[in-house]
Design a protein around this motif. Structure first.
Motif, PDB file in Angstrom:
ATOM      1  N   ASP A 244       0.826  -1.205   0.000  1.00  0.00           N
ATOM      2  CA  ASP A 244       0.000   0.000   0.000  1.00  0.00           C
ATOM      3  C   ASP A 244       0.865   1.261   0.000  1.00  0.00           C
ATOM      4  OD1 ASP A 244       0.998  -0.375   2.535  1.00  0.00           O
ATOM      5  OD2 ASP A 244      -0.889  -0.046   3.576  1.00  0.00           O
ATOM      6  N   ALA A 245       2.019   1.199  -0.657  1.00  0.00           N
ATOM      7  CA  ALA A 245       2.965   2.322  -0.676  1.00  0.00           C
ATOM      8  C   ALA A 245       3.309   2.727  -2.100  1.00  0.00           C
ATOM      9  CB  ALA A 245       4.237   1.947   0.081  1.00  0.00           C
ATOM     10  N   ALA A 246       3.172   4.019  -2.387  1.00  0.00           N
ATOM     11  CA  ALA A 246       3.491   4.502  -3.729  1.00  0.00           C
ATOM     12  C   ALA A 246       4.983   4.406  -4.031  1.00  0.00           C
ATOM     13  CB  ALA A 246       3.014   5.942  -3.886  1.00  0.00           C
ATOM     14  N   ALA A 247       5.824   4.463  -2.997  1.00  0.00           N
ATOM     15  CA  ALA A 247       7.266   4.337  -3.227  1.00  0.00           C
ATOM     16  C   ALA A 247       7.600   3.001  -3.883  1.00  0.00           C
ATOM     17  CB  ALA A 247       8.017   4.480  -1.908  1.00  0.00           C
ATOM     18  N   LYS A 248       6.856   1.977  -3.532  1.00  0.00           N
ATOM     19  CA  LYS A 248       7.077   0.650  -4.106  1.00  0.00           C
ATOM     20  C   LYS A 248       6.746   0.638  -5.597  1.00  0.00           C
ATOM     21  CE  LYS A 248       7.869  -3.861  -3.612  1.00  0.00           C
ATOM     22  NZ  LYS A 248       9.244  -4.365  -3.421  1.00  0.00           N
ATOM     23  N   ILE A 249       5.795   1.457  -6.000  1.00  0.00           N
ATOM     24  CA  ILE A 249       5.448   1.554  -7.424  1.00  0.00           C
ATOM     25  C   ILE A 249       6.656   1.995  -8.237  1.00  0.00           C
ATOM     26  CG2 ILE A 249       4.044   2.802  -9.116  1.00  0.00           C
ATOM     27  CD1 ILE A 249       1.852   2.987  -6.975  1.00  0.00           C
ATOM     28  N   LEU A 250       7.334   3.040  -7.755  1.00  0.00           N
ATOM     29  CA  LEU A 250       8.507   3.537  -8.477  1.00  0.00           C
ATOM     30  C   LEU A 250       9.666   2.563  -8.410  1.00  0.00           C
ATOM     31  CD1 LEU A 250       8.532   7.331  -7.533  1.00  0.00           C
ATOM     32  CD2 LEU A 250       7.494   6.212  -9.505  1.00  0.00           C
ATOM     33  N   GLN A 272      11.793  12.069  -7.719  1.00  0.00           N
ATOM     34  CA  GLN A 272      12.718  10.959  -7.535  1.00  0.00           C
ATOM     35  C   GLN A 272      13.308  10.629  -8.892  1.00  0.00           C
ATOM     36  OE1 GLN A 272      11.433   7.577  -5.297  1.00  0.00           O
ATOM     37  NE2 GLN A 272      10.589   8.798  -3.630  1.00  0.00           N
ATOM     38  N   GLY A 273      14.597  10.937  -9.029  1.00  0.00           N
ATOM     39  CA  GLY A 273      15.192  10.834 -10.356  1.00  0.00           C
ATOM     40  C   GLY A 273      14.515  11.839 -11.265  1.00  0.00           C
ATOM     41  N   GLU A 274      13.949  11.354 -12.355  1.00  0.00           N
ATOM     42  CA  GLU A 274      13.252  12.234 -13.292  1.00  0.00           C
ATOM     43  C   GLU A 274      11.753  12.276 -13.045  1.00  0.00           C
ATOM     44  OE1 GLU A 274      14.202  11.227 -17.346  1.00  0.00           O
ATOM     45  OE2 GLU A 274      16.130  10.428 -16.729  1.00  0.00           O
ATOM     46  N   VAL A 275      11.262  11.519 -12.067  1.00  0.00           N
ATOM     47  CA  VAL A 275       9.816  11.374 -11.902  1.00  0.00           C
ATOM     48  C   VAL A 275       9.271  12.432 -10.951  1.00  0.00           C
ATOM     49  CG1 VAL A 275       7.951   9.831 -11.211  1.00  0.00           C
ATOM     50  CG2 VAL A 275      10.017   8.894 -12.282  1.00  0.00           C
ATOM     51  N   PRO A 276       8.427  13.356 -11.451  1.00  0.00           N
ATOM     52  CA  PRO A 276       7.788  14.323 -10.557  1.00  0.00           C
ATOM     53  C   PRO A 276       6.671  13.645  -9.769  1.00  0.00           C
ATOM     54  CG  PRO A 276       7.014  14.651 -12.802  1.00  0.00           C
ATOM     55  CD  PRO A 276       8.066  13.568 -12.865  1.00  0.00           C
ATOM     56  N   ILE A 277       6.586  13.981  -8.475  1.00  0.00           N
ATOM     57  CA  ILE A 277       5.613  13.368  -7.573  1.00  0.00           C
ATOM     58  C   ILE A 277       4.846  14.478  -6.877  1.00  0.00           C
ATOM     59  CG2 ILE A 277       5.287  11.789  -5.622  1.00  0.00           C
ATOM     60  CD1 ILE A 277       8.176  10.781  -6.211  1.00  0.00           C
ATOM     61  N   ALA A 278       3.510  14.338  -6.821  1.00  0.00           N
ATOM     62  CA  ALA A 278       2.712  15.373  -6.172  1.00  0.00           C
ATOM     63  C   ALA A 278       1.517  14.767  -5.459  1.00  0.00           C
ATOM     64  CB  ALA A 278       2.232  16.408  -7.190  1.00  0.00           C
ATOM     65  N   GLY A 279       1.129  15.422  -4.375  1.00  0.00           N
ATOM     66  CA  GLY A 279      -0.085  15.088  -3.638  1.00  0.00           C
ATOM     67  C   GLY A 279      -0.615  16.362  -3.023  1.00  0.00           C
ATOM     68  N   VAL A 280      -1.908  16.419  -2.773  1.00  0.00           N
ATOM     69  CA  VAL A 280      -2.521  17.660  -2.298  1.00  0.00           C
ATOM     70  C   VAL A 280      -3.340  17.431  -1.039  1.00  0.00           C
ATOM     71  CG1 VAL A 280      -2.598  18.698  -4.586  1.00  0.00           C
ATOM     72  CG2 VAL A 280      -4.532  17.310  -3.805  1.00  0.00           C
ATOM     73  N   ARG A 281      -3.625  18.527  -0.347  1.00  0.00           N
ATOM     74  CA  ARG A 281      -4.483  18.463   0.826  1.00  0.00           C
ATOM     75  C   ARG A 281      -5.939  18.238   0.409  1.00  0.00           C
ATOM     76  NH1 ARG A 281      -2.784  23.638   4.377  1.00  0.00           N
ATOM     77  NH2 ARG A 281      -2.296  24.507   2.326  1.00  0.00           N
TER      78      ARG A 281
END
Length: 724
Positions: A244-250, A272-281
């Motif tokens: 249940d972790a998005a880090a594992k996806i990458l 992370q590397g070239e991958v932009p990561i975003a999340g919002v409130r």
């Protein structure tokens, strides 16, 4: 495909730098000038929680920084800047306000206002969030069936092995760029909503496996692969496995170009590397903006991510004037007022109170409702005990500001103190299990340190996980670390024994995601209510009004000294309440100046340390002297071949302290001249630096020392002769 992008990106970035054509120009909406380049924008929303209008229904007033109407104002602006704009949502959208929880989600055959708004806003895709499952699979499918865009869940399969919504991924093309969007949701849905219709007929795989399968199906059909994941970066229940972790996806899927995270209601802006990561409130407070530049071959040559706060945007009248949205908004306001009467005016209140239920906060932003027993929690727990017949009840203050006012009570007030559609369970527990549950709950607090003038809360343990208990008397000792805080638990006037059996009233969410998932309780539920807890509260007011706030003070916080009579504390609190100082919610204000691993007479710093052969911590003496300069305990330390190490009390250390040397740590003893006396102490020597223990400082300086939670607090007693 992904590897070629990585190779090209470095070379093309250099070319762009030389030609003074930074990708940042595209982020401002300007047309790309390099031959064959395309600039796309991806806008990401999530956890809208049915906040369409920008209105706090429980407070019956407009908000000033959230709501889908504000999002649409910004979305329109970006679409005008760049026609190549995609709009993707990461779930938890149809639950969360009185409007939908009470009026629309229980009748899925009627048009749903959230879907009406999302259709109008022209979303390109949406991922299921866990709250989309709250009312069962058939209900969810009917509501989501109103979407005019793909609804994705690549890691949830129905009984026939098909994607539960029919789609796990989709490809959207704009400006000649094909964007593949893969949606995955938390595999913990059965933990939260097990037992509801259709939930346990489905299979929930890890988010990473869902993405991997979708990527194989997509093949080379897309230029960009985006994952829209309704999970946080780290595991919620499976930190080791990462299901249940998005880090594992990458970690497992290097093909991913863009990652959207959700669920945890926090701002994420990372790469992370070239991958932009975003999340919002949550509640449409923020929107994520990804800007990508692609070359003529579809390779990504530049990317940025920005989080945009909605506080600066006016709500869109277009969204508010959608007929279904306007109707739903009005229905909700009428519901809060007690329902519409035959004459179209507001109906009767649900009940009345004789006074407000929560005490005033001493410190603005630090809820008294979590510092002591209050009438709000006693009311909820009393209702749960009466409904379940249990011995003990547990409930949370879901919102720090939850309260019941004096006078008429409407539905908004009830929603304010209990916003979720939880049902009530009764389960058998042992005394040991109950204490373990109470310890887990009490981890919401930070450990109190000497000098702290307020109690603070661990930001890693959200408030909705903190339960307060009725049916037992107990103390929470915040001088102790989490897991060792619950003291003196009494049941019916006697100490609660570990092997004693009793029954516990607890909501279905806490039972599944807390007690069972964390294996705190072995027993299973023996009873479940036929109505939500919130409805029980409504019924209580109908039967018992006027309701008087009562508090039995069955629990209290101990082990703290907040220096209530200290005038310096009063001045700090005055500034906090005036807004001059930030509320110390996640970290207490400390009159000892806690900053670093040593506090010397109110000054703090990180002092270089080593561990001696005796297991004690030893502190670099010259750094301690530098920290003590200007305090009542100031001392100078010198060394000469003739006299060795000498200390002069009451004199500031002014020499430059070189960086600590590295090398072998040698334990031994040292004779130090202090004034006209000599003292022999244990030391650890590294290079030419001497390190002394807390005991050694006491011997040399006559100070008082206390070590707690990795911090050494050094106090200078009165009339010690150290600096007067």
């Amino acid at each position: 495909m992904r590897i070629s992008r990585k190779l090209l990106s470095i070379l093309l970035a250099l070319v762009m730098a030389v030609s003074l054509l930074p990708a940042a120009m595209a982020a401002e909406g300007e047309a790309p000038t390099a031959e064959g380049e395309t600039h796309i924008t991806i806008l990401g929303t999530s956890d809208l929680h049915a906040s369409i209008w920008g209105y706090s229904y429980e407070d019956n007033k407009e908000t000033d920084n959230n709501g889908m109407a504000r999002l649409y104002t910004y979305i329109q602006q970006v679409r005008e800047e760049n026609p190549n704009t995609f709009l993707i949502d990461a779930g938890d959208d149809i639950e969360g306000t009185i409007m939908v929880n009470q009026i629309y989600n229980k009748t899925p055959d009627q048009p749903h206002p959230v879907l009406a708004a999302m259709n109008y806003m022209k979303f390109d895709a949406m991922t299921l969030g866990n709250h989309e499952f709250n009312y069962g699979i058939p209900n969810m499918l009917k509501i989501m069936g109103q979407a005019e865009f793909p609804v994705l869940a690549a890691n949830v399969l129905d009984a026939g092995g098909k994607y539960v919504t029919g789609e796990g991924w989709t490809i959207v093309e704009r400006g000649g760029v094909k964007l593949a969007v893969i949606g995955v949701t938390s595999p913990n849905v059965p933990t939260w909503d097990g037992g509801k219709e259709g939930i346990e007929d489905c299979t929930y795989t890890s988010v990473s496996d869902g993405v991997k399968k979708a990527i194989a199906e997509i093949g080379d059909q897309a230029d960009i692969i985006m994952v829209s994941a309704h999970v946080g970066m780290v595991g919620e229940f499976d930190e080791e496995g990462g299901t249940d972790a998005a880090a594992k996806i990458l970690e497992d899927n290097p093909e991913v170009d863009v990652l959207q995270v959700a669920h945890v209601h926090i701002t994420v802006n990372d790469k992370q590397g070239e991958v932009p990561i975003a999340g919002v409130r949550n509640a449409a407070r923020e929107i994520a903006r990804y800007d990508l530049t692609l070359d003529k071959d579809g390779n990504i040559t530049g990317s940025t991510v920005t989080i945009v706060d909605m506080a600066d945007y006016e709500p869109s009248k277009e969204i508010r004037e959608i007929p279904l949205v306007a109707e739903a908004h009005q229905k909700t306001i009428e519901l809060i007022a007690g329902g519409a009467g035959d004459d179209g005016q507001g109906g009767a209140a649900l009940g009345t109170t004789t006074a407000k239920f929560q005490p005033e906060d001493e410190i603005k932003g630090i809820p008294e409702g979590k510092l002591r027993d209050t009438a709000v929690m006693d009311l909820i727990n009393k209702i749960q005990l009466e409904a379940s017949g249990a011995d003990v009840s547990a409930a949370a203050l879901f919102k720090d500001t939850s309260d019941l006012p004096e006078g008429d009570i409407n539905y908004g007030n009830i929603f304010d103190i209990y916003k979720f559609d939880n049902t009530l369970y009764r389960v058998k527990v042992t005394g040991a299990e109950l204490k373990a549950y109470m310890e887990w709950s009490a981890s919401h607090y930070n450990t109190w340190k000497p000098g702290d003038i307020n109690i603070s809360f661990d930001p890693e343990v959200p408030g909705y996980l903190y339960d307060m208990f009725e049916g037992v008397d107990y103390e929470i000792d915040l001088s102790q670390e989490a897991g060792q805080r619950i003291k003196n638990v009494m049941f019916k006037g006697e100490p609660l024994k570990d092997d004693q059996e009793l029954t516990l009233a607890v909501n279905n969410y806490r039972y599944s995601s807390g007690l069972k998932t964390l294996k705190l309780v072995a027993g299973t539920k023996e009873w479940e209510s036929s109505e939500p807890i919130r409805d029980m509260i409504v019924n209580y007011f109908a039967e018992h009004s006027p309701v008087e706030p009562t508090v039995n003070n069955n629990w209290k916080i101990v082990g703290v000294d907040l220096q209530l009579d200290n005038p310096e504390r009063a001045e700090i609190i005055k500034k906090i309440n005036a807004g001059e100082i930030e509320t110390p919610y996640a970290k207490s204000y400390n009159l000892n100046g806690v900053e670093g691993n040593m506090i010397f007479d109110g000054k703090g710093a990180d002092i270089t340390t080593v561990t001696g052969a005796d297991g004690e911590t030893y502190y670099r003496l010259r750094e301690v002297a530098a920290l003590a300069a200007g305090t009542k305990g100031a001392f100078d330390v010198t060394w000469t071949p003739e006299t060795g190490v000498a200390i002069v009390k009451g004199t500031d250390y002014t020499a430059e302290t070189a960086p600590a040397a590295k090398g072998e740590a040698v334990t031994g003893t040292l004779t130090v001249t202090v004034g006209e006396e000599t003292e022999e102490i244990a030391v650890v020597n590294v290079g030419d630096s001497n390190y002394v223990s807390a005991k050694g400082l006491t011997t040399l300086l006559g100070v008082l020392t206390v070590e707690a939670n990795g911090v050494l607090t050094v106090s200078v007693p009165v009339n010690t002769g150290i600096g007067g």
